[in-house]
Motif scaffolding. Sequence first.
Motif, mmCIF file in Angstrom:
data_model
loop_
_atom_site.group_PDB
_atom_site.id
_atom_site.type_symbol
_atom_site.label_atom_id
_atom_site.label_comp_id
_atom_site.label_asym_id
_atom_site.label_seq_id
_atom_site.Cartn_x
_atom_site.Cartn_y
_atom_site.Cartn_z
ATOM 1 N N SER A 28 68.075 26.027 48.194
ATOM 2 C CA SER A 28 68.133 25.901 49.657
ATOM 3 C C SER A 28 67.258 24.738 50.141
ATOM 4 O O SER A 28 67.655 24.002 51.043
ATOM 5 C CB SER A 28 67.712 27.195 50.336
ATOM 6 N N LEU A 31 69.020 21.486 49.195
ATOM 7 C CA LEU A 31 70.216 21.221 49.993
ATOM 8 C C LEU A 31 69.878 20.900 51.447
ATOM 9 O O LEU A 31 70.541 20.080 52.075
ATOM 10 C CB LEU A 31 71.190 22.401 49.899
ATOM 11 N N ILE A 334 71.449 29.917 52.803
ATOM 12 C CA ILE A 334 71.889 28.907 51.829
ATOM 13 C C ILE A 334 71.745 29.429 50.398
ATOM 14 O O ILE A 334 72.621 29.207 49.555
ATOM 15 C CB ILE A 334 71.127 27.570 52.013
ATOM 16 N N HIS A 337 74.755 31.378 49.905
ATOM 17 C CA HIS A 337 76.044 30.714 50.111
ATOM 18 C C HIS A 337 76.006 29.229 49.745
ATOM 19 O O HIS A 337 75.848 28.370 50.621
ATOM 20 C CB HIS A 337 76.494 30.850 51.576
ATOM 21 N N HIS A 338 76.107 28.930 48.480
ATOM 22 C CA HIS A 338 76.196 27.520 48.083
ATOM 23 C C HIS A 338 76.849 27.427 46.703
ATOM 24 O O HIS A 338 76.999 28.438 46.013
ATOM 25 C CB HIS A 338 74.800 26.866 48.049
ATOM 26 N N ASP A 339 77.252 26.225 46.318
ATOM 27 C CA ASP A 339 77.692 25.978 44.944
ATOM 28 C C ASP A 339 77.074 24.655 44.481
ATOM 29 O O ASP A 339 76.180 24.122 45.160
ATOM 30 C CB ASP A 339 79.230 25.988 44.823
ATOM 31 N N GLY A 342 77.120 21.810 47.156
ATOM 32 C CA GLY A 342 76.429 21.882 48.436
ATOM 33 C C GLY A 342 76.461 23.247 49.080
ATOM 34 O O GLY A 342 76.699 24.269 48.431
ATOM 35 N N ILE A 343 76.232 23.218 50.393
ATOM 36 C CA ILE A 343 76.160 24.446 51.188
ATOM 37 C C ILE A 343 77.577 24.940 51.495
ATOM 38 O O ILE A 343 78.511 24.141 51.583
ATOM 39 C CB ILE A 343 75.419 24.147 52.514
ATOM 40 N N TRP A 345 78.679 27.231 54.469
ATOM 41 C CA TRP A 345 78.239 28.033 55.621
ATOM 42 C C TRP A 345 79.190 29.164 55.933
ATOM 43 O O TRP A 345 80.411 28.947 56.021
ATOM 44 C CB TRP A 345 78.110 27.162 56.872
ATOM 45 N N GLY A 404 78.812 21.438 53.980
ATOM 46 C CA GLY A 404 79.369 22.787 53.918
ATOM 47 C C GLY A 404 80.113 23.362 55.097
ATOM 48 O O GLY A 404 80.137 24.568 55.292
ATOM 49 N N ARG A 427 85.057 27.191 51.098
ATOM 50 C CA ARG A 427 84.628 28.334 50.300
ATOM 51 C C ARG A 427 85.505 28.542 49.074
ATOM 52 O O ARG A 427 85.022 28.670 47.962
ATOM 53 C CB ARG A 427 84.615 29.605 51.160
#
Length: 446
Positions: A28, A31, A334, A337-339, A342-343, A345, A404, A427
């Motif tokens: 987090s 990013l 974050i 919720h990220h890969d 990047g983020i 959201w 994101g 996503r």
Amino acid sequence: MRLNPAVRLSEYFMPTLKENPAEAEIASHRLMLRAGMIRQSASGIYSWLPMGYRVLRKIEQIVREEQDRAGANEILMPTIQSADLWRKSGRYDDYGKEMLRITDRHDREMLFGPTNEELITDLFRDGAVSYKDCPQMMYHIQWKFRDEVRPRFGVMRGREFFMKDGYSFDLTVEDGLKSYNRMFVSYLRTYAKMGLQVIPMRADTGPIGGENSHEFIILAETGESEVFCHEDFLSLDPNAEAVNYKGDLQPIVDQWTSMYAATEEMHDEGKFEAEVPEGKRVSARGIEVGHIFFFGTKYSEPLGAVVQDKEGKQVPVQMGSYGIGVSRLIGAIIEAHHDENGIIWPESVAPFQVGIINLRVGDDACDEACEGMFTKLQEAGVEVMYDDRDTKAGAKFADMDLIGLPWQIAVGPRSLKNGQVEVKNRRTGEKQEVSIEAALELVTVS
Ligand code: ATP
Ligand code: MG
């Protein structure tokens, strides 16, 4: 509060970074720096750039709406407080080095508030007269300063941070616990709205005892504390919880507190094994995103916050306090919720819902298609960012993944010849070549 509904990236200050900044240890923090959301100005103190500030405002607004819905009244107390008040509660000395102490030109001792129990108790004392002034709940969303020993992980453990702190005032312990339950339920709703699966965990109540303190924890590998809980928490649905606060909230609180969940300080291995079947025992790391506390007359007594009860007797009010780490939540969201790109959201807190990528700025057809969509989305009330910068396509795709936004619409000359643009869901990663109308429909409806 109205956020600018549409921006052009060529006019936006979003200094993204290709490389991972060396000082950032967790995803987090990396990013947020890479996406140009924040910049550190001193250890544990950050400036919020347009993108970061936008997300901060969105989270703040969700917190506000749920506080209002639960019947709390918003106020704003100052960041700078007088030391005298803190001497009355005994905390001026107890707080130690974590408190930032300031002396004004008249040599008066001041401090940058790390929290507000003293100040709000004094406000209530000053304005409340009788039992008719109870129950009362007030909150504010304000910057705090705590001179943490080890500020780290970006906004996750800052020295200056943004917090919602709320306070309840009741005549009796029984009523005080009702206020506590109200906040408990509102917290479940608040985090769920941000796409977080939260677990209320029994927390230490200190010398007061009792079971009326809960920390709200998000499971994450990078969490600072070790936590233990029943796996079934992960499938409980907080959205199913009471929308109105008129009924009895105890059954909801009971449902969320009947299963084992404890932070390291409160953990009892024997109890854990007795209460949770082997296959259901989760031991993980967690991030504390909120903390609620019923503490009775701890502050009302020393600060003289008394009201007249029905028999005409002066009694100290029963209080609780309720914190949410608004700026820490950005980090927590974050983390969840990220890969690797990047983020990602959740829609409720996304800075914009849609990003339009013009792959050939200066090409009449591309410019026209992008401008048209940019206008139509604004008209439809969809928050949109248009990447109209004259840069390489690869960099644009990378930036869009990094920041994101839930939807991306890429417009290039080749597809456009056939009237098509490419819509990508950030996503799922799913891409579709569709007409402009279909693209607008896709990103507007969802
Ligand atoms: P921690 O144990 O993480 O230091 P705390 O128990 O000191 O937290 P509270 O006083 O209960 O925290 O504050 C309410 C909320 O504010 C916490 O649940 C957390 O989400 C947030 N918070 C506390 N300290 C910080 C910090 N240094 N940086 C960012 N957020 C913080
Ligand atoms: Mg702390």
